[in-house]
Enzyme design. Structure first.
Site, PDB file in Angstrom:
ATOM      1  CG  ASP A  84      -9.663   4.101   0.799  1.00 22.87           C
ATOM      2  OD1 ASP A  84      -9.125   4.757   1.629  1.00 22.87           O
ATOM      3  OD2 ASP A  84      -8.941   3.466   0.024  1.00 22.87           O
ATOM      4  CD  GLU A  89      -5.032   3.759  -2.563  1.00 23.17           C
ATOM      5  OE1 GLU A  89      -5.890   4.550  -1.902  1.00 23.17           O
ATOM      6  OE2 GLU A  89      -3.961   3.904  -2.695  1.00 23.17           O
ATOM      7  CG  ASP A 100      -1.652   1.412   1.299  1.00 25.50           C
ATOM      8  OD1 ASP A 100      -1.668   2.173   0.428  1.00 25.50           O
ATOM      9  OD2 ASP A 100      -2.358   1.565   2.428  1.00 25.50           O
ATOM     10  CE  LYS A 158      -1.592   7.180  -3.244  1.00 27.87           C
ATOM     11  NZ  LYS A 158      -2.364   6.155  -2.371  1.00 27.87           N
TER      12      LYS A 158
END
Lengths: 208, 658
Positions: free
Chosen positions: B213, B191, B26, B90
């Site tokens: 999420d 994810e 992850d 990211k």
């Protein structure tokens, strides 16, 4: 600088196996969607790239091709409209494109559509006349009902097609295909119209 | 079918082939984790510090000839030399200058001054420039090292998760990062889908599942249908720039304004002070998930400390609009799935931001869970569940095990794929929420007699006009045989693979000629650039490796010195000659000196000499221990009694690794 070009052959059949044959189905429009789903899951288990993650490049490529064909076929066939449009395309009936091409105004709707477009323009121009909203609401309901009628006609044409396929009568097939193509055009046109009215009403509602 | 890992018959009792572990990673905005399937359960692999999380923070310390520090140790540099540290990188993956203006206001990213539009970003950190994939590669390399340390074997293959709402360029950037880190990325998994896999290991689960999420930097919502081990995503939505970071930024802005107003001391230009305030408000946010009120206290350089109280009610009012943005995306995804909230059987909560009570309350309300006697799924640690799911997918891809034999994930593309047609409008060719791999074929022709090139502009997004969508690539169909306008018929096939990445191929049908395609990825890196970066990182890797070897040798030296100290109290020590004592003492002094330096080969040589010099001591110790132990016992039980005091045949010699 090279010229831009848009897609010019929207009616072209896709390459490779046709979607009905992917599921061993006849080219008929009535379809058991639950059975289709089960077949889709079963075939996915056999060909999906996840099953070939560590295989040779050739096998991976094969899996990718098979799975994208399977997914494209399932996506198209599970939806009754997409299924009909696809069928017409592979049968070489030119109308009933991909749903992007703006359809012609169906002649019997010409007067009403003209009226409706005027009202829409007024509403967008910020005319707060409450009567205008009421009229448009009424028009929306009216067009939604007509859309339902078109869907009913389409369902009948689809039945005719299936019967013609079973009977093997080429002329009946051609007639029902032409009818479906015309109905799909009409339907697409009316759906766009309903959507426009909804959006216009929704947008001005938000401002109020 | 694939060749399964059936082990070959072993010859002469040789060791088993090293198992080829595929790990699940992850790669998060705030934290990253690596996990693997241990038997029928996925587990997170801790780092050397024992922590499951590796903060996605990378520091490039001064004078360190490209030395890189990743994770918690890199945090230290935030307050010392903030210009050498990067976090939340990211957010920059696969993006261009015009995409990140908002981020630049809130994050201390220092971009290279000479960036051109359409070019991949470059960050300035100390003396060097790095692209976002290179920074992500550093985090991946740390996770790889953690896994290799854990297995004692190389790890070269991984499943890496990405936000479901990542576009093509962002996915490509993530894959590039994997390559740079020396990892073959077998699959990019979304994810929320990974989270569903982690929860769905128990295959009795059937029905409709929503995965909400809300992570550090991104928000995703996915609606799945579970049946018979098939995990079919039916709709997904989200925002790749909406996460806990945004909540921190809200609080940060207010605190900085507060400080500028009340204390009359604007610290906004002071990166270290801003960092201190950011840290304090983040801690306050976390505290408010447990307490109804918290206190923010920040020491500021050369002035009054900043202190204020924040209640949960105030906090909730502040973040309400942010949470509402996530709920709007949930409603859209439900509409796309043609489902009502009441039809959803299970709601799974993933990501650190789902610990916020307001988030839990509003999501539960939206799905009407309480009225249906249901609750949100929060059983698995929201920080770990994505990595655990990635490990499940890694297991499926390695051929599966009993636990995953029937599991298959069918995911979708989150964004529609289109091409720019005349007038700048988008002709959609693959609709969003199509199961991937998905393909579509389009036909193009020329507009002018004798035209040999046609330009195609591929975009991703839902908007009507190409300029409002995300530009994926522009390419030229070249080498079309000169013909009258409209006559050539160029077939272009667009294929989105199982990673959500686009591939394009083309053919001129009338001449049967393969058209040449030159795809220029927007904001992406070319293969050549990635290769160069891989070479660069090998240099790094060597430097890293040398540093690690030195540390290991020092540890070994400490160990041996301690053992010798202990041996001096053993009766065997007195049996040695004066010369032997002197030699050992001299070598001990030498090792003490050398282990403070950087010369590993010298330290190694000195240790080896010490090893030889103590060999007789070791033998004497062994003999004496055995004599006293062997009072009528067998050799085997005597050997057991020796315990860890002595490792036959020689207590000080350690096998050299490599």
């Amino acid at each position: 600088m090279p010229e831009f070009a848009s897609a010019v052959f929207p009616g072209a059949a896709p390459p490779g196996a046709d979607y009905f044959s992917v599921f061993n189905l006849p080219r008929k429009l009535a379809l058991d969607t639950r059975a289709l789903e089960q077949a889709f899951y079963r075939q996915s288990r056999a060909v999906h790239p996840d099953r070939f993650a560590q295989a040779s490049a050739e096998r991976q490529q094969w899996s990718l091709e098979q799975t994208s064909l399977l997914n494209d076929a399932y996506r198209t066939l599970r939806d009754p409209i997409a299924r009909t449009e696809y069928l017409l395309r592979i049968e070489g009936v030119t109308a009933g494109g991909r749903g992007e091409t703006p359809a012609q105004v169906p002649p019997e709707l010409l007067a009403e559509v003209f009226e409706l477009n005027m009202q829409l323009d007024e509403l967008r121009a910020g005319d707060g006349d409450p009567q205008l909203r009421t009229d448009l609401e009424a028009a929306r309901v009216e067009f939604e009902q007509r859309l339902a009628l078109v869907d009913g006609e389409l369902a009948r044409a689809q039945d005719e097609w299936d019967q013609a396929v079973e009977a093997g009568t080429g002329a009946a097939r051609g007639a029902s295909a032409a009818r479906m193509a015309a109905l799909l055009d009409k339907r697409r046109y009316m759906r766009n119209l309903v959507r426009e009215v909804r959006e216009a009403l929704g947008a001005t509602l938000g401002e109020a | 079918m694939t060749a399964q890992g059936t082990s070959l018959p072993e010859i002469g009792g040789g060791t088993a082939r090293p198992q080829d572990h595929v790990v699940g990673i992850d790669l998060g905005t705030t934290n990253s984790l690596v996990a693997f399937m241990q038997g029928d359960q996925p587990v997170v692999i801790p780092g050397e510090d024992g922590s499951n999380l590796v903060p996605s923070v990378v520091a490039f310390p001064a004078g360190g000839d490209k030395r890189v520090v990743v994770g918690y140790p890199a945090h230290r540099y935030l307050s010392e030399s903030a210009d050498r540290v990067v976090y939340s990188a990211k957010r920059l993956m696969g993006r261009g200058l015009e995409d990140v203006q908002e981020e630049l206001k809130l994050f201390p990213f220092r971009l290279a001054p000479d960036l051109a539009p359409g070019e991949a970003l470059r960050l300035v950190l100390g003396e060097h420039e790095y692209t976002p994939p290179e920074i992500a590669a550093q985090v991946l390399r740390q996770l790889k090292r953690n896994a290799e340390r854990y297995f004692g074997a190389p790890v070269t293959k991984a499943v890496v998760t990405v936000p479901a709402y990542f576009n093509d360029a962002q996915r490509q950037a993530t894959k590039d990062a994997g390559r740079m880190a020396g990892l073959k990325v077998l699959r990019l998994v979304n994810e929320p889908t990974a989270a569903a896999l982690a929860y769905g290991l128990d295959r009795r689960k059937e029905g409709l599942v929503a995965v909400y999420d809300f992570g550090g930097g991104t928000f995703d919502i996915s609606i799945l249908r579970l049946e018979d081990g098939i995990f079919e995503v039916i709709a997904t939505g989200g925002d790749t720039h909406l996460g806990g970071d945004d909540i921190d930024n809200l609080l940060l802005t207010i605190a900085l304004d507060d400080i500028a107003g009340s204390a009359n001391a604007d610290v906004r230009a002071n990166p270290e002070a801003v960092q201190a305030v950011r840290q304090a408000v983040t801690e306050a946010k976390i505290a408010l998930s447990r307490e109804p009120v918290t206190r923010i206290l920040v020491e500021l350089p050369g002035q009054q400390p900043y202190a204020r109280e924040l209640t949960r009610a105030q906090f909730e009012q502040l973040i309400g609009p942010t949470v509402e943005r996530t709920l709007a995306a949930v409603r859209q995804a439900l509409a796309d799935a043609r489902r009502t909230p009441a039809e959803i059987d299970e709601v799974v909560m993933v990501g650190g931001s789902t610990r916020i009570p307001l988030v839990q309350r509003l999501v539960s309300e939206l799905f009407g869970l309480e009225a249906r006697g249901r609750t949100l799924h929060t059983e698995l640690n929201p920080d770990e569940v994505v990595a655990l799911g990635a490990a499940v997918q890694a297991d499926i891809l390695s051929g599966g095990s009993a636990a995953t034999a029937d599991m298959l994930l069918l995911d979708v593309t989150p964004l529609s794929l289109g091409i720019e047609a005349l007038g700048g409008v988008v002709a959609k060719i693959i609709q969003r929420n199509s199961t991937i791999p998905a393909s579509e074929t389009e036909h193009f022709t020329t507009g002018v007699d004798g035209q040999t090139n046609v330009a195609v502009h591929v975009v991703q997004g839902e908007r009507e006009l190409a300029k409002d969508c995300r530009s994926l690539a522009r390419f030229d169909l070249k080498g079309i045989p000169p013909m009258a306008a409209g006559l050539p018929r160029i077939e272009v096939r667009f294929l989105i693979d199982a990673n959500g990445i686009l591939h394009v191929s083309a053919r001129e049908q009338r001449s049967g000629k393969e058209a040449e395609i030159e795809v220029k990825p927007a904001y992406g890196l070319t293969d050549e650039q990635v290769e160069t970066m891989i070479l660069d990182s090998f240099d790094h890797a060597e430097a890293d490796f040398a540093a690690r070897q030195l540390i290991e040798t020092r540890v070994e030296a400490d160990d041996i010195l301690a053992r010798i100290e202990k041996a001096k109290t053993h009766p065997a020590w007195r049996a040695l000659s004066f010369e032997e004592h002197t030699e050992i003492e001299l070598l001990v002094d030498e090792v003490h000196l050398l282990k403070e330096g950087e010369d590993r080969p010298a330290l190694r040589a000195s240790l080896d000499a010490l090893d030889r010099a103590t060999r007789r001591l070791a033998e004497l110790m062994m003999e004496q221990t055995m004599e006293s132990a062997l009072g009528g016992e067998t050799m085997v039980s005597a050997g057991e009694k020796l315990g860890d005091e002595l490792h036959a045949p020689h207590p000080f010699a350690k096998a050299e690794i490599r």
